[in-house]
Design an enzyme around this catalytic site. Structure first.
Site, short mmCIF file in Angstrom:
data_model
loop_
_atom_site.label_atom_id
_atom_site.label_comp_id
_atom_site.label_asym_id
_atom_site.label_seq_id
_atom_site.Cartn_x
_atom_site.Cartn_y
_atom_site.Cartn_z
N LEU A 74 -12.61 28.51 4.58
CA LEU A 74 -11.57 29.53 4.69
C LEU A 74 -10.20 28.88 4.56
CD1 LEU A 74 -13.01 31.69 7.62
CD2 LEU A 74 -13.01 32.24 5.17
N ASP A 75 -9.48 29.27 3.50
CA ASP A 75 -8.10 28.81 3.32
C ASP A 75 -7.21 29.83 4.02
OD1 ASP A 75 -9.02 26.75 1.70
OD2 ASP A 75 -8.89 27.97 -0.12
N VAL A 76 -6.46 29.35 5.00
CA VAL A 76 -5.76 30.27 5.89
C VAL A 76 -4.25 30.07 5.83
CG1 VAL A 76 -5.50 30.97 8.31
CG2 VAL A 76 -7.75 30.32 7.44
N CYS A 125 -6.84 33.50 2.51
CA CYS A 125 -6.44 33.56 1.10
C CYS A 125 -7.56 33.03 0.22
CB CYS A 125 -5.19 32.72 0.88
SG CYS A 125 -3.76 33.36 1.77
#
Lengths: 204, 257
Positions: free
Chosen positions: B129-131, B142
């Site tokens: 998870l790119d946050v 994102c």
């Protein structure tokens, strides 16, 4: 010559590369003819139990391997799920295993774990040998090996367990019965300790 | 005793290694196979390799490169980039990779995690998870190299994907990426509370102290970094490195298994 079973699971090349650097003759077996040349067999593995059994059946080498291992006592080393399929069954799947070592594969008991994460058991863990075994010659037991699994081997005969690691409870790390060896961890991904294990297996 | 994992994270673009800052300005840092050889010598705990082009350009994973990397790696390898189906995941595992990382495909279809777990085992399925953090401190997930903000809550996404079967969550702070000013510990705290599977924290590590601090706080955790292991000094000279001291960081006794 040592043959690494190429059946679509696990890291065949990482293992052959390790032997190449040691100057130990080692090749890949992707069919019955290539397998028949083996004086030692390595069954690598990454994946789920049923899928691994399906891949083994599809490889067309299962019957020959069975005859070599059970009939002619050719030494065999199973890695991770390649070890688990040597049991008679697994809680992870519905298919029957190879039944080379008496026991079944169960989900790791996490009731004693007091922390997150619980499963999978992932990372570098030390091992404890239950008996001094030549396969662990020159292995740094504290440094240990890389593990990645949620299920573990439960042997019917305790004497078949040659090493354990601690994750909540004692988890089976390695098994042996006669010419059959299994390792839950990934020696091909465990740097110098892994190299030592492969060297020892070649000399057993 | 299980130890924390200290993990170099390498980004691939056009077949070469790059390092970004806040997901932008990719700087070329060398050849991936060469980097793997150096990390072999350093005996690193594990390696994450992400092809940052694959999903954005709608490309298939570069199987040839993955196979070459896996054959060279004497440490566990996690590959991510462009994986959308269980067939692709299975093929990658067949090439000798231990873990397959996915982001947008699992965020869009959480149930895909179950399908892929069935094929390769849940232990090998990794959710990345790119946050991004808003000015008000709200976190959102994102995708597509941070270009698309899904407005979804990362902790809810992680929990919903976890239900279908995964082996690990990698939580990556876009804001801290490449800045070497430390991890977003608050983000990691919230993620630790949200899921039960192993967690790896990425984005912002600038020193061994940052990694030590993370391990002190979380016990058994994955501490991943890009810049720290490919740059040296304040002028960010390219130097693949893995400081020996990190290899034996003991887990605090209170956290030990």
């Amino acid at each position: 010559m040592i043959k690494v079973l190429d059946y679509g699971s696990g890291n065949v090349k990482a293992i052959t590369n390790i032997y190449k650097r040691m100057n130990v003759p080692c090749g890949i077996a992707s069919n019955v003819t290539e397998l028949a040349e083996a004086d030692r067999i390595i069954v690598p593995g990454v994946g789920a139990f049923d899928q691994t059994m399906i891949l083994l059946e599809r490889s067309g080498m299962l019957e020959t391997m069975n005859e070599m291992v059970v009939g002619r006592n050719v030494p065999v080393l199973g890695i991770c799920v390649g070890m688990q399929v040597m049991a008679s069954a697994s809680e992870e799947g519905r298919r029957a295993g190879l039944g080379w070592i008496n026991g079944v594969v169960r989900r790791i008991d996490t009731t004693e774990l007091t922390h997150k994460p619980s499963l999978p058991h992932m990372g570098w863990n030390s091992i404890r040998t239950t008996t001094p075994h030549p396969v662990f010659h020159e292995v740094d037991l504290t440094k240990g090996f890389y593990f990645l699994h949620s299920y573990c081997f439960s042997c019917e005969d305790e004497r078949n367990v040659i090493a354990t690691s601690r994750y909540g409870n004692e988890v089976t790390a390695a098994v042996n019965s006669g010419n059959v060896f299994g390792m839950q961890f990934h020696p091909e991904k465990s740097h110098s300790n892994g190299i030592a294990v492969f060297k020892n297996f070649a000399e057993i | 005793m299980l130890r924390s994992r200290v993990i170099p994270c390498l980004l691939i673009q056009n077949g070469g290694l790059v390092k970004t800052t806040q997901f932008k300005d990719p700087k070329y840092v060398g050849d991936p196979i060469n980097a793997v050889r150096i990390f072999n010598e350093k005996e690193v705990d594990e390696l994450i390799v992400v092809d940052i082009d694959a999903t954005v350009k709608k490309q298939e994973p570069n199987y040839r490169l993955i196979e070459n990397l896996a054959a060279e790696c004497r440490m566990p390898l996690c590959y991510g980039g462009g994986v959308k189906t269980s067939e692709q995941a299975q093929r990658i595992i067949g090439l000798g990779v231990e873990k397959v990382a996915m982001s947008s495909s699992l965020i869009e279809h959480p149930s895909l995690a179950g399908e892929i777990s069935e094929a390769i085992g849940s232990q090998s399925v990794v959710l990345v998870l790119d946050v991004r953090r808003s000015l008000l401190g709200k976190y959102s997930v994102c995708v597509h190299n941070g270009r698309r903000n899904t407005r979804q809550d990362p902790f809810e996404v992680a929990a919903s994907v976890e239900k279908f079967g995964i082996g690990e969550v990698v939580v990556n702070s876009i804001d801290n990426d490449g800045r070497m000013m430390g991890f977003d510990v608050q983000l990691a705290e919230k993620m630790r509370a949200a899921v039960g599977v192993p967690m790896t924290v990425l984005g912002g590590a600038g020193s061994i102290q940052d990694i030590r601090g993370l391990i002190d706080r979380f016990g058994v955790v994955g501490a991943a970094a890009g810049s720290l292991f490919v740059f040296k000094g304040k002028y960010r000279a390219v130097l693949i490195n893995y400081p020996g001291v990190v290899e034996r960081i003991p887990v605090p006794a209170s956290r030990a298994a």
